[in-house]
Design an enzyme around this catalytic site. Structure first.
Site: not given
Ligand code: SPD
Length: 277
Positions: A29, A60, A84, A104, A135-136, A153-154, A156
């Protein structure tokens, strides 16, 4: 000086003025680091805001703590996505934790977070944390009946992340939890991404015995109103007697004992979207 816009839908977006923009191209990406006036540093993946220095705690804390306190003794935690480090940081506040596995897909996100977001990523090298670059969805095939809490914690549900919202994936999550296990996933905006939200919740419901939806504010995410879905196969998440000492040293700015007491008390319009009234 530059203006950056994330298009939330084709009719609305969030426009932020940045002093500086760094652009990094990874295998998966485009990663942007914006140095903004209002939100501090902002991490953007493929045009979508993931984390900002100003409001990362709102997201978070609400993603991590409700599931962590609902579990009787969360020793083994898996975080899928979350490169992150914000979810790792919150997870490590729980004293029962012995292992945190962070899975991740894109190593570059971790490298960028460590370089530009030290206040968020600062716990990634804690000895309790094992980073798995994979890949999770594939990783879960290897780990059955192991985790106490799984945190999704994905990004979109687009490209690589799409699979993380599907029934087959939630089924694998269920199989990777050991007895008493809890999972939680970010499930998008119930206002501007209602289809994604409804689908994610109904997919989770189709797999787990107990599923609860709750909300939180995240100003930099579409509409500012965000949803999370917690689920378990063998813990009635709506009737857990949590020892209140568990909240004591979390040092949170959003999540609290009181908020937890009415976590699943959703507004009527959410119940209507979910077909509960
Ligand atoms: N629209 C963004 C949604 C993102 C949700 N996850 C973000 C990861 C941050 N740790």
């Amino acid at each position: 000086m530059v203006w950056f816009t994330e298009y939330w839908t084709e009719n609305i977006g969030l426009t932020i003025r940045a002093k500086e923009v760094k652009r990094i191209k990874s295998k998966y990406q485009e990663i942007l680091v914006l140095d903004t006036y209002e939100f501090g540093k902002v991490l953007v993946l493929d045009g979508l805001v993931q984390t900002t220095e100003k409001d990362e705690f709102m997201y978070h804390e609400m993603l991590v703590h409700p599931a962590m306190v609902t579990h009787k003794k969360p020793e083994r935690v898996l975080i899928i996505g979350g490169g992150d480090g914000g979810s790792v940081k919150e997870t490590l506040k729980h004293t029962a934790v012995e292992e945190v596995h962070l899975c991740e897909i894109d190593e570059e996100v971790i490298i960028v977070a460590e370089k530009y977001f030290p206040t968020i990523s600062g716990k990634l090298r804690d000895p309790t944390v094992k980073i798995i670059i994979e890949d999770g969805n594939k990783y879960l095939d290897e780990k059955k009946d192991y985790y106490d809490v799984i945190i999704i914690d994905s990004s979109d549900p687009i490209s690589e992340s799409e699979v993380l919202f599907q029934v087959d994936f939630y089924q694998k999550v269920k199989e990777s939890l050991r007895k008493g296990g809890i999972m939680v996933a970010q499930t998008e905006s119930p206002v501007l991404q209602q289809d994604y939200f409804k689908k994610a919740v109904s997919n989770i419901k189709s797999v787990f015995q107990y599923t609860g939806v709750y909300l939180g504010a995240v100003p930099s995410y579409p509409s500012g109103l965000w949803s999370y879905t917690m689920a378990s196969n063998d813990v009635d998440i709506f009737n857990v007697d949590v020892n209140r000492d568990r909240f004591k040293d979390l040092n949170t700015e959003y999540f609290s004992d009181k908020l937890y007491s009415c976590l699943f008390d959703n507004p009527v319009f959410i119940k209507k979207i979910l077909g509960e009234v």
